[in-house]
Design a protein around this motif. Sequence first.
Motif, PDB file in Angstrom:
ATOM      1  N   VAL A 101     -42.673  29.526  -5.004  1.00 48.03           N
ATOM      2  CA  VAL A 101     -42.386  30.793  -5.681  1.00 48.03           C
ATOM      3  C   VAL A 101     -42.750  30.653  -7.156  1.00 48.03           C
ATOM      4  N   GLU A 102     -42.850  31.784  -7.827  1.00 49.72           N
ATOM      5  CA  GLU A 102     -43.079  31.786  -9.271  1.00 49.72           C
ATOM      6  C   GLU A 102     -41.749  32.064  -9.959  1.00 49.72           C
ATOM      7  N   ARG A 103     -41.274  31.094 -10.711  1.00 52.80           N
ATOM      8  CA  ARG A 103     -40.005  31.262 -11.428  1.00 52.80           C
ATOM      9  C   ARG A 103     -40.257  31.957 -12.755  1.00 52.80           C
ATOM     10  N   CYS A 104     -39.492  33.024 -13.012  1.00 55.53           N
ATOM     11  CA  CYS A 104     -39.655  33.828 -14.221  1.00 55.53           C
ATOM     12  C   CYS A 104     -38.370  33.745 -15.034  1.00 55.53           C
ATOM     13  N   GLU A 105     -38.427  33.057 -16.145  1.00 55.52           N
ATOM     14  CA  GLU A 105     -37.269  32.875 -17.013  1.00 55.52           C
ATOM     15  C   GLU A 105     -36.901  34.193 -17.678  1.00 55.52           C
ATOM     16  N   MET A 106     -35.672  34.676 -17.411  1.00 52.32           N
ATOM     17  CA  MET A 106     -35.213  35.946 -17.981  1.00 52.32           C
ATOM     18  C   MET A 106     -33.701  35.948 -18.108  1.00 52.32           C
ATOM     19  N   SER A 107     -33.204  36.694 -19.090  1.00 50.15           N
ATOM     20  CA  SER A 107     -31.767  36.922 -19.211  1.00 50.15           C
ATOM     21  C   SER A 107     -31.308  37.821 -18.065  1.00 50.15           C
ATOM     22  N   PRO A 108     -30.007  37.870 -17.802  1.00 51.81           N
ATOM     23  CA  PRO A 108     -29.532  38.746 -16.719  1.00 51.81           C
ATOM     24  C   PRO A 108     -29.958  40.208 -16.883  1.00 51.81           C
ATOM     25  N   GLN A 109     -29.833  40.762 -18.082  1.00 44.77           N
ATOM     26  CA  GLN A 109     -30.198  42.158 -18.268  1.00 44.77           C
ATOM     27  C   GLN A 109     -31.700  42.369 -18.122  1.00 44.77           C
ATOM     28  N   ASP A 110     -32.489  41.445 -18.666  1.00 51.17           N
ATOM     29  CA  ASP A 110     -33.946  41.556 -18.510  1.00 51.17           C
ATOM     30  C   ASP A 110     -34.348  41.413 -17.048  1.00 51.17           C
ATOM     31  N   SER A 111     -33.640  40.565 -16.320  1.00 49.21           N
ATOM     32  CA  SER A 111     -33.917  40.402 -14.890  1.00 49.21           C
ATOM     33  C   SER A 111     -33.634  41.692 -14.138  1.00 49.21           C
ATOM     34  N   ARG A 112     -32.534  42.317 -14.470  1.00 50.10           N
ATOM     35  CA  ARG A 112     -32.167  43.585 -13.837  1.00 50.10           C
ATOM     36  C   ARG A 112     -33.241  44.642 -14.073  1.00 50.10           C
ATOM     37  N   THR A 113     -33.712  44.717 -15.317  1.00 50.23           N
ATOM     38  CA  THR A 113     -34.754  45.694 -15.658  1.00 50.23           C
ATOM     39  C   THR A 113     -36.060  45.380 -14.939  1.00 50.23           C
ATOM     40  N   ALA A 114     -36.429  44.092 -14.934  1.00 50.64           N
ATOM     41  CA  ALA A 114     -37.686  43.694 -14.298  1.00 50.64           C
ATOM     42  C   ALA A 114     -37.670  43.993 -12.805  1.00 50.64           C
ATOM     43  N   LEU A 115     -36.532  43.800 -12.160  1.00 48.08           N
ATOM     44  CA  LEU A 115     -36.440  44.087 -10.727  1.00 48.08           C
ATOM     45  C   LEU A 115     -36.582  45.590 -10.483  1.00 48.08           C
ATOM     46  N   SER A 116     -35.961  46.386 -11.338  1.00 53.27           N
ATOM     47  CA  SER A 116     -36.034  47.841 -11.147  1.00 53.27           C
ATOM     48  C   SER A 116     -37.450  48.370 -11.347  1.00 53.27           C
ATOM     49  N   LYS A 117     -38.219  47.687 -12.194  1.00 56.05           N
ATOM     50  CA  LYS A 117     -39.600  48.103 -12.465  1.00 56.05           C
ATOM     51  C   LYS A 117     -40.604  47.507 -11.483  1.00 56.05           C
ATOM     52  N   GLY A 118     -40.157  46.583 -10.658  1.00 59.52           N
ATOM     53  CA  GLY A 118     -41.066  45.935  -9.729  1.00 59.52           C
ATOM     54  C   GLY A 118     -41.852  44.802 -10.348  1.00 59.52           C
ATOM     55  N   ASP A 119     -41.427  44.340 -11.531  1.00 63.27           N
ATOM     56  CA  ASP A 119     -42.127  43.233 -12.191  1.00 63.27           C
ATOM     57  C   ASP A 119     -41.785  41.885 -11.560  1.00 63.27           C
ATOM     58  N   VAL A 120     -40.653  41.812 -10.886  1.00 64.62           N
ATOM     59  CA  VAL A 120     -40.280  40.630 -10.110  1.00 64.62           C
ATOM     60  C   VAL A 120     -39.835  41.107  -8.733  1.00 64.62           C
ATOM     61  N   ASP A 121     -39.819  40.181  -7.785  1.00 61.34           N
ATOM     62  CA  ASP A 121     -39.451  40.525  -6.409  1.00 61.34           C
ATOM     63  C   ASP A 121     -37.995  40.213  -6.091  1.00 61.34           C
ATOM     64  N   VAL A 122     -37.451  39.216  -6.780  1.00 61.56           N
ATOM     65  CA  VAL A 122     -36.094  38.738  -6.502  1.00 61.56           C
ATOM     66  C   VAL A 122     -35.409  38.448  -7.828  1.00 61.56           C
ATOM     67  N   TRP A 123     -34.117  38.688  -7.868  1.00 59.06           N
ATOM     68  CA  TRP A 123     -33.316  38.385  -9.055  1.00 59.06           C
ATOM     69  C   TRP A 123     -32.142  37.523  -8.618  1.00 59.06           C
ATOM     70  N   ILE A 124     -31.952  36.362  -9.265  1.00 58.29           N
ATOM     71  CA  ILE A 124     -30.759  35.558  -9.038  1.00 58.29           C
ATOM     72  C   ILE A 124     -29.715  36.037 -10.030  1.00 58.29           C
ATOM     73  N   ALA A 125     -28.695  36.694  -9.508  1.00 61.33           N
ATOM     74  CA  ALA A 125     -27.703  37.377 -10.339  1.00 61.33           C
ATOM     75  C   ALA A 125     -26.338  36.717 -10.189  1.00 61.33           C
ATOM     76  N   MET A 126     -25.444  37.087 -11.117  1.00 59.86           N
ATOM     77  CA  MET A 126     -24.083  36.558 -11.138  1.00 59.86           C
ATOM     78  C   MET A 126     -23.092  37.709 -11.214  1.00 59.86           C
ATOM     79  N   ALA A 127     -21.828  37.396 -10.913  1.00 58.07           N
ATOM     80  CA  ALA A 127     -20.759  38.377 -11.095  1.00 58.07           C
ATOM     81  C   ALA A 127     -20.582  38.655 -12.591  1.00 58.07           C
ATOM     82  N   PRO A 128     -20.249  39.900 -12.980  1.00 61.38           N
ATOM     83  CA  PRO A 128     -19.957  41.048 -12.113  1.00 61.38           C
ATOM     84  C   PRO A 128     -21.185  41.891 -11.759  1.00 61.38           C
ATOM     85  N   MET A 129     -22.379  41.473 -12.177  1.00 55.82           N
ATOM     86  CA  MET A 129     -23.560  42.308 -11.974  1.00 55.82           C
ATOM     87  C   MET A 129     -23.981  42.388 -10.509  1.00 55.82           C
ATOM     88  N   ILE A 130     -23.593  41.410  -9.701  1.00 54.66           N
ATOM     89  CA  ILE A 130     -23.916  41.468  -8.270  1.00 54.66           C
ATOM     90  C   ILE A 130     -23.301  42.726  -7.659  1.00 54.66           C
TER      91      ILE A 130
END
Length: 283
Positions: A127-156
């Motif tokens: 896989v391609e690992r993309c270093e991002m903060s939780p909020q940036d990861s959330r945004t990137a997933l919503s835009k389709g810039d990444v396929d998967v987000w490893i998230a933590m509580a409470p954002m899960i």
Amino acid sequence: MKIGVHPMNLHLRLAQLWPGAFGGMEVEFVAYPEGRDTGRLIDQRRFAVGGTGSTPPLISQSEGLPVIYLAASAPRPANGALLVAADSSLTKLSELKDKRVALIDGSFHTYLLARSLEQAGLGLADVERCEMSPQDSRTALSKGDVDVWIAMAPMIDQTIASGETRLLSLCGSTIPNRSVFWTLRGADATSEELEGFVAGLIDLGRAVSADPERAVALLAGKEANAEARAAWKGVITGRDWTVVPASASLVAEQQEEADVLHAHGDFKAPLKIESFRAAVGAA
């Protein structure tokens, strides 16, 4: 004794806020933004002890720092998950080959990803690992810039409930996902201070379990709205706040993680893990 505190470690954030934490011991809390810097900052004597996920101390040891484990939280099976967008076509781990994964690389996210990929016969290199903060990861997933987000509580729970994301795999029994509390050999702390630090964490865990509403109020803050307080209540009541001293079982867990990450190529050489007690006994 100086204690390092970063935003992702709730035990130490609460210790900083909780009146009387660590009893009569004289402590100073030193704020820093990034848990992956813990070993380097202890080595620079910015503070003597810190708390992180399981992976940062392994990385520090791989870089030549003499890590000593002091204590660990109970496992946190609900605090990590692989999420996909709600409309994603991905439904199983075996479909992750060549996909982009947003995570905080070098945190427990890396170990969770490695173990999850192993279940599908894949590795970190697939896989391609993309270093991002939780909020940036959330945004990137919503835009389709990444396929998967490893998230933590409470954002899960928040993003699943809002319809933004869908659960691909929960941490669950994949990894223990503990907080670990650690120092370096030669750090600026006496044995008595380190023992007091562990005892204070144990007492704090009991206090939080006995009065979760107080913990919610401290973490949410006075200006928090009902939604924010509810999210924090879910985090507080959704985990076991028990803390235990470092033991042979913790050493074995850390050794297993070190071996896995070495097998995946993240560590060039194998590591040998030591506990606090073993290190003190050898000093």
